[in-house]
Design an enzyme around this catalytic site. Structure first.
Site, PDB file in Angstrom:
ATOM      1  N   GLY A  46      40.574  39.920  44.145  1.00 10.01           N
ATOM      2  CA  GLY A  46      42.064  40.641  44.193  1.00 10.01           C
ATOM      3  C   GLY A  46      41.979  41.742  43.213  1.00 10.01           C
ATOM      4  N   GLN A  51      45.676  48.617  38.511  1.00 14.91           N
ATOM      5  CA  GLN A  51      44.284  48.381  37.878  1.00 14.91           C
ATOM      6  C   GLN A  51      43.332  49.542  38.001  1.00 14.91           C
ATOM      7  OE1 GLN A  51      43.901  44.347  39.394  1.00 14.91           O
ATOM      8  NE2 GLN A  51      42.984  43.957  37.619  1.00 14.91           N
ATOM      9  N   CYS A  90      40.875  38.226  34.973  1.00  7.20           N
ATOM     10  CA  CYS A  90      41.531  39.662  35.474  1.00  7.20           C
ATOM     11  C   CYS A  90      40.608  40.610  35.364  1.00  7.20           C
ATOM     12  CB  CYS A  90      42.774  39.655  34.912  1.00  7.20           C
ATOM     13  SG  CYS A  90      43.515  41.259  35.248  1.00  7.20           S
ATOM     14  N   LEU A  91      40.196  41.480  36.185  1.00 10.85           N
ATOM     15  CA  LEU A  91      39.242  42.525  36.056  1.00 10.85           C
ATOM     16  C   LEU A  91      39.609  43.314  34.964  1.00 10.85           C
ATOM     17  CD1 LEU A  91      38.410  43.304  39.638  1.00 10.85           C
ATOM     18  CD2 LEU A  91      36.984  41.905  38.345  1.00 10.85           C
ATOM     19  N   HIS A 132      48.953  36.258  41.567  1.00 11.73           N
ATOM     20  CA  HIS A 132      48.444  37.202  40.502  1.00 11.73           C
ATOM     21  C   HIS A 132      48.440  38.551  40.779  1.00 11.73           C
ATOM     22  CE1 HIS A 132      45.215  37.696  37.107  1.00 11.73           C
ATOM     23  NE2 HIS A 132      45.210  38.905  37.996  1.00 11.73           N
ATOM     24  N   GLU A 133      48.180  39.049  41.895  1.00 10.98           N
ATOM     25  CA  GLU A 133      48.357  40.491  42.213  1.00 10.98           C
ATOM     26  C   GLU A 133      49.525  40.949  42.474  1.00 10.98           C
ATOM     27  OE1 GLU A 133      45.501  42.010  41.707  1.00 10.98           O
ATOM     28  OE2 GLU A 133      44.248  40.244  41.767  1.00 10.98           O
ATOM     29  N   HIS A 136      51.022  41.674  39.304  1.00 15.43           N
ATOM     30  CA  HIS A 136      50.713  43.054  38.397  1.00 15.43           C
ATOM     31  C   HIS A 136      51.490  44.088  39.009  1.00 15.43           C
ATOM     32  CE1 HIS A 136      46.695  42.925  36.495  1.00 15.43           C
ATOM     33  NE2 HIS A 136      46.079  41.979  37.347  1.00 15.43           N
TER      34      HIS A 136
END
Length: 162
Positions: A46, A51, A90-91, A132-133, A136
């Protein structure tokens, strides 16, 4: 398509609430395409617009189980049920993993790249990734929800048991 640079914590944009998308045009389609490409290149499941430095309510999810990529524009959670505890990373936080408790099932309402509204229900890992997204987009980071940080060995045990 282009690979976009991923914003790393502690960049301020990651903790800011994103604004709604009001224009559904080629620029949005290009951003969605680039976000998907960036997510795949980074081996993620995701990616949210903040991000990649864009403060808009846009996210993509692709858990790689043969389903289509999920593009969420202006998404909102409208219903949840159950509970699940599982590992998340997480990226924007390379090398950090932790156990996070989230609802097992989620129902969302969002728009696609053309502005059409749709509803989607998801369970288990897909529900986790979607939530999760969406977090964000509201400036909520998974690190604020970690109940236990995981070592690489503990993370590998999770992956073996899946």
């Amino acid at each position: 398509m282009a690979i976009l640079p991923i914003v790393m914590f502690p960049d301020k944009i990651l903790k800011q609430k994103c604004s709604k998308v009001t224009t559904f045009d080629r620029n949005l389609a290009k951003l969605l395409n680039n976000m998907h490409e960036t997510m795949l290149e980074a081996d993620g499941v995701g990616l949210a617009a903040p991000q990649v430095g864009v403060k808009k309510q846009i996210a993509v999810v692709d858990i790689g189980e043969g389903g289509d990529i999920i593009e969420m524009v202006n998404p909102e959670v409208i219903e949840t049920s159950g509970s699940q505890t599982g590992p998340e990373g997480c990226l924007s936080f390379p090398g950090i993993f932790g156990e996070v408790i989230r609802p097992y099932r989620v129902k969302i309402r969002a728009q696609d790249r053309r502005g059409q509204t749709y509803e989607l229900e998801a369970e288990d890992f897909l529900a986790r990734a979607i939530q999760h997204e969406i977090d964000h987009l509201n400036g909520v980071l998974f690190t604020s929800k970690i109940t236990k940080y995981l070592t690489e060995e503990e993370l590998e045990r999770y992956e073996v048991n899946d």
